[in-house]
Design an enzyme around this catalytic site. Sequence first.
Site, PDB file in Angstrom:
ATOM      1  N   GLY A   1      -1.558   5.423  -2.405  1.00 15.56           N
ATOM      2  CA  GLY A   1      -2.118   6.631  -3.024  1.00 15.56           C
ATOM      3  C   GLY A   1      -3.732   5.747  -3.927  1.00 15.56           C
ATOM      4  O   GLY A   1      -4.955   5.887  -4.395  1.00 15.56           O
TER       5      GLY A   1
ATOM      6  N   CYS B   1       5.020   0.317 -11.968  1.00 18.93           N
ATOM      7  CA  CYS B   1       5.862   1.350 -12.684  1.00 18.93           C
ATOM      8  C   CYS B   1       6.906   0.909 -13.358  1.00 18.93           C
ATOM      9  O   CYS B   1       7.490   2.094 -13.548  1.00 18.93           O
ATOM     10  CB  CYS B   1       5.465   2.836 -11.705  1.00 18.93           C
ATOM     11  SG  CYS B   1       6.743   2.512 -10.734  1.00 18.93           S
TER      12      CYS B   1
ATOM     13  N   ALA C   1       0.509  -1.217  -0.112  1.00 22.21           N
ATOM     14  CA  ALA C   1      -0.144   0.150  -0.251  1.00 22.21           C
ATOM     15  C   ALA C   1       1.015   1.310   0.181  1.00 22.21           C
ATOM     16  O   ALA C   1       0.175   2.587  -0.388  1.00 22.21           O
ATOM     17  CB  ALA C   1      -1.278  -0.008   1.132  1.00 22.21           C
TER      18      ALA C   1
ATOM     19  N   ASP D   1       0.650 -10.918  12.294  1.00 14.72           N
ATOM     20  CA  ASP D   1       0.246 -11.759  12.105  1.00 14.72           C
ATOM     21  C   ASP D   1      -1.388 -11.459  11.867  1.00 14.72           C
ATOM     22  O   ASP D   1      -3.256 -12.171  11.802  1.00 14.72           O
ATOM     23  CB  ASP D   1      -0.064 -11.417  13.924  1.00 14.72           C
ATOM     24  CG  ASP D   1       0.407 -12.586  14.686  1.00 14.72           C
ATOM     25  OD1 ASP D   1       1.692 -13.784  13.971  1.00 14.72           O
ATOM     26  OD2 ASP D   1       1.552 -12.149  16.154  1.00 14.72           O
TER      27      ASP D   1
END
Length: 430
Positions: free
Chosen positions: A244, A359, A240, A291
């Site tokens: 964005g 990208c 993440a 976990d």
Amino acid sequence: MRLGGRMQAAAEILADIQTRHRPVPEALRDWGQAHRFAGSGDRAAISNLVLDVLRRKQSHAWLMDSDAAADLVVAALVRQWGYQIDALIEELRDDRFAPELRDPQQLYDQLSRDLDEAPEFIRADCPEWVVEECKSAFGDAWIAELQALAERAPLDLRINGLKANRDKVLKSLRTPAAGATALAPHGIRIPAPEGPRRQIAATNEVAFAKGWFEVQDEGSQLAAAMTGAQAGEQILDFCAGAGGKTLAMAAAMRNRGQIHAYDVDRHRMAPMVERLRRAGARNVQLVENADALAALQGRMDRVLVDAPCTGTGTWRRRPDAKWRLSSDTLAQRQGEQDAVLDAAALHVRPGGTLTYVTCSVLPSENGDRAAAFAARHPQFTICDSAAQWHSVVPEGSPVPEGPTAADLLLSPHRTATDGFYIVQFQRAGA
């Protein structure tokens, strides 16, 4: 500062970058702190000049027969900023801060050389060792593709549909050049400024503080949309980062369902807390440890892997990165990509999808990794990306096919976006 002082400053910064192998933002920041008399317009012009030189460093050096920083700056002013040699010499005539120029006739002779006589990697303004990868990615159009990656990038914004619409944001910006993006349904594009001019500071806008938009390249917006996130689903954003694509999916889901945002470096997610608050995104949970992540195995409708990569698709914005890239770094990224795909696959429920995004424009990070993953995980099959593409973009938009008809390769030349690779897998079962 007059032009000569700006040229000298850019040459000093470029020399610092070259000798100390420093990232551009760091070198620019240190120069600014040591030269506080420079105004914001001066700093913007110097930054633009440094980045423009780096975008076309190879071809500038070939034409000038020199890689000295001052020579590269002169080449950039003529080739990229539109200066005529006579006008440049005249403007610098009484400027005691200007670097020393070559003989005018020599400048004419060098900058009028035929670049078509240069080796291919010089014309493409790329490291020589990536040529074969780029040929494999783009075929006969590879030089045009790399030249497009050596241009300035526009500023793209993504409208936060939870709080605003495109018309509302366009009115708030009051920027005549701003308009709708060609492909992303919630995007606004502000073209790159020319020469010394500054781009608008979008994050200083009141509309940004209100959460009406985020700064996000159109290609990144399309990659998030290609996951197909739907309201009510359970989704894992496995890499993440600062969030964005998480934010884009949250808006698409209208705050219904759940997004679990995870990154192996949990500190990278820290900025997401404020971004989520500003955007009004309430269906995102930050997964901070192994976990908590393990509890999601086999339960996710969709998993997004925005994988670590070389970033070759972002060379317009980070041109210094293309000269720091090495074959060793590329090999390291491939190992990381295989590992992250294998780990992410554990969380896809039967019948769910796994979307792999980079990208990068290099096949060894893109189609090669997708094929290797499919070979290791026969329960996953590659989906036809064309149908999903057509569900996102305006009718009639051509499909930017990757190595196969089942994956996509975006680029500045093809789609007027940063370079992005997108492929989607579906796990067998129901």
